[in-house]
Scaffold this motif. Structure first.
Motif, PDB file in Angstrom:
ATOM      1  N   ARG A  65      42.270  31.894  35.753  1.00 30.44           N
ATOM      2  CA  ARG A  65      41.707  33.197  35.395  1.00 30.44           C
ATOM      3  C   ARG A  65      42.727  33.994  34.597  1.00 30.44           C
ATOM      4  N   CYS A  66      42.279  34.584  33.512  1.00 30.30           N
ATOM      5  CA  CYS A  66      43.199  35.275  32.605  1.00 30.30           C
ATOM      6  C   CYS A  66      43.531  36.671  33.108  1.00 30.30           C
ATOM      7  N   PRO A  67      44.565  37.283  32.530  1.00 31.88           N
ATOM      8  CA  PRO A  67      44.985  38.619  32.973  1.00 31.88           C
ATOM      9  C   PRO A  67      43.920  39.685  32.721  1.00 31.88           C
ATOM     10  N   CYS A  68      43.104  39.561  31.681  1.00 35.96           N
ATOM     11  CA  CYS A  68      42.132  40.621  31.376  1.00 35.96           C
ATOM     12  C   CYS A  68      40.892  40.508  32.243  1.00 35.96           C
ATOM     13  N   GLY A  69      40.713  39.383  32.922  1.00 34.60           N
ATOM     14  CA  GLY A  69      39.593  39.231  33.831  1.00 34.60           C
ATOM     15  C   GLY A  69      38.305  38.750  33.191  1.00 34.60           C
ATOM     16  N   LYS A  70      38.296  38.551  31.870  1.00 32.66           N
ATOM     17  CA  LYS A  70      37.062  38.144  31.194  1.00 32.66           C
ATOM     18  C   LYS A  70      36.986  36.643  30.980  1.00 32.66           C
ATOM     19  N   HIS A  71      38.101  35.974  31.056  1.00 27.80           N
ATOM     20  CA  HIS A  71      38.115  34.551  30.727  1.00 27.80           C
ATOM     21  C   HIS A  71      38.465  33.715  31.950  1.00 27.80           C
ATOM     22  N   MET A  72      37.703  32.637  32.103  1.00 27.89           N
ATOM     23  CA  MET A  72      37.982  31.726  33.204  1.00 27.89           C
ATOM     24  C   MET A  72      37.705  30.319  32.716  1.00 27.89           C
ATOM     25  N   GLY A 122      42.309  34.557  23.141  1.00 28.40           N
ATOM     26  CA  GLY A 122      43.108  35.720  22.803  1.00 28.40           C
ATOM     27  C   GLY A 122      43.987  36.200  23.946  1.00 28.40           C
ATOM     28  N   CYS A 123      43.899  35.545  25.083  1.00 27.27           N
ATOM     29  CA  CYS A 123      44.704  35.924  26.255  1.00 27.27           C
ATOM     30  C   CYS A 123      45.791  34.897  26.530  1.00 27.27           C
ATOM     31  N   TRP A 124      46.000  33.986  25.615  1.00 31.74           N
ATOM     32  CA  TRP A 124      46.974  32.907  25.854  1.00 31.74           C
ATOM     33  C   TRP A 124      48.303  33.242  25.207  1.00 31.74           C
TER      34      TRP A 124
HETATM   35 ZN    ZN Z   1      41.097  37.317  28.902  1.00 31.55          ZN
END
Ligand code: ZN
Length: 68
Positions: free
Chosen positions: A35-42, A66-68
């Motif tokens: 799970r990514c830091p922004c909470g939108k990506h898993m 975009g969260c990597w």
């Molecule tokens: Zn994210």
């Protein structure tokens, strides 16, 4: 970190790198959940992927978030 290590060396490196970028990694029954830091990506990382390009393709998808 209490997470059990992934048995595939390249995928363990991917999970460790994800944790370094602030992603949260949980071990589930048949896969690891990321799970990514922004909470939108898993995304999920399988335990025994049959595709030899699995790790490479997973990295490309992660970079697309975009969260990597
Ligand atoms: Zn994210």
């Amino acid at each position: 970190m209490s997470r059990p290590r992934h048995q595939v060396k390249e995928l363990e490196a991917l999970l460790t790198e994800a944790e370094g970028k602030g992603w949260r990694v949980d071990k589930k029954a048949a896969y690891y959940r990321m799970r990514c830091p922004c909470g939108k990506h898993m995304t999920w990382v399988h335990l025994t992927p049959s595709n030899p390009r699995y790790e490479q393709e997973k990295r490309q998808k992660l970079q697309g978030t975009g969260c990597w």
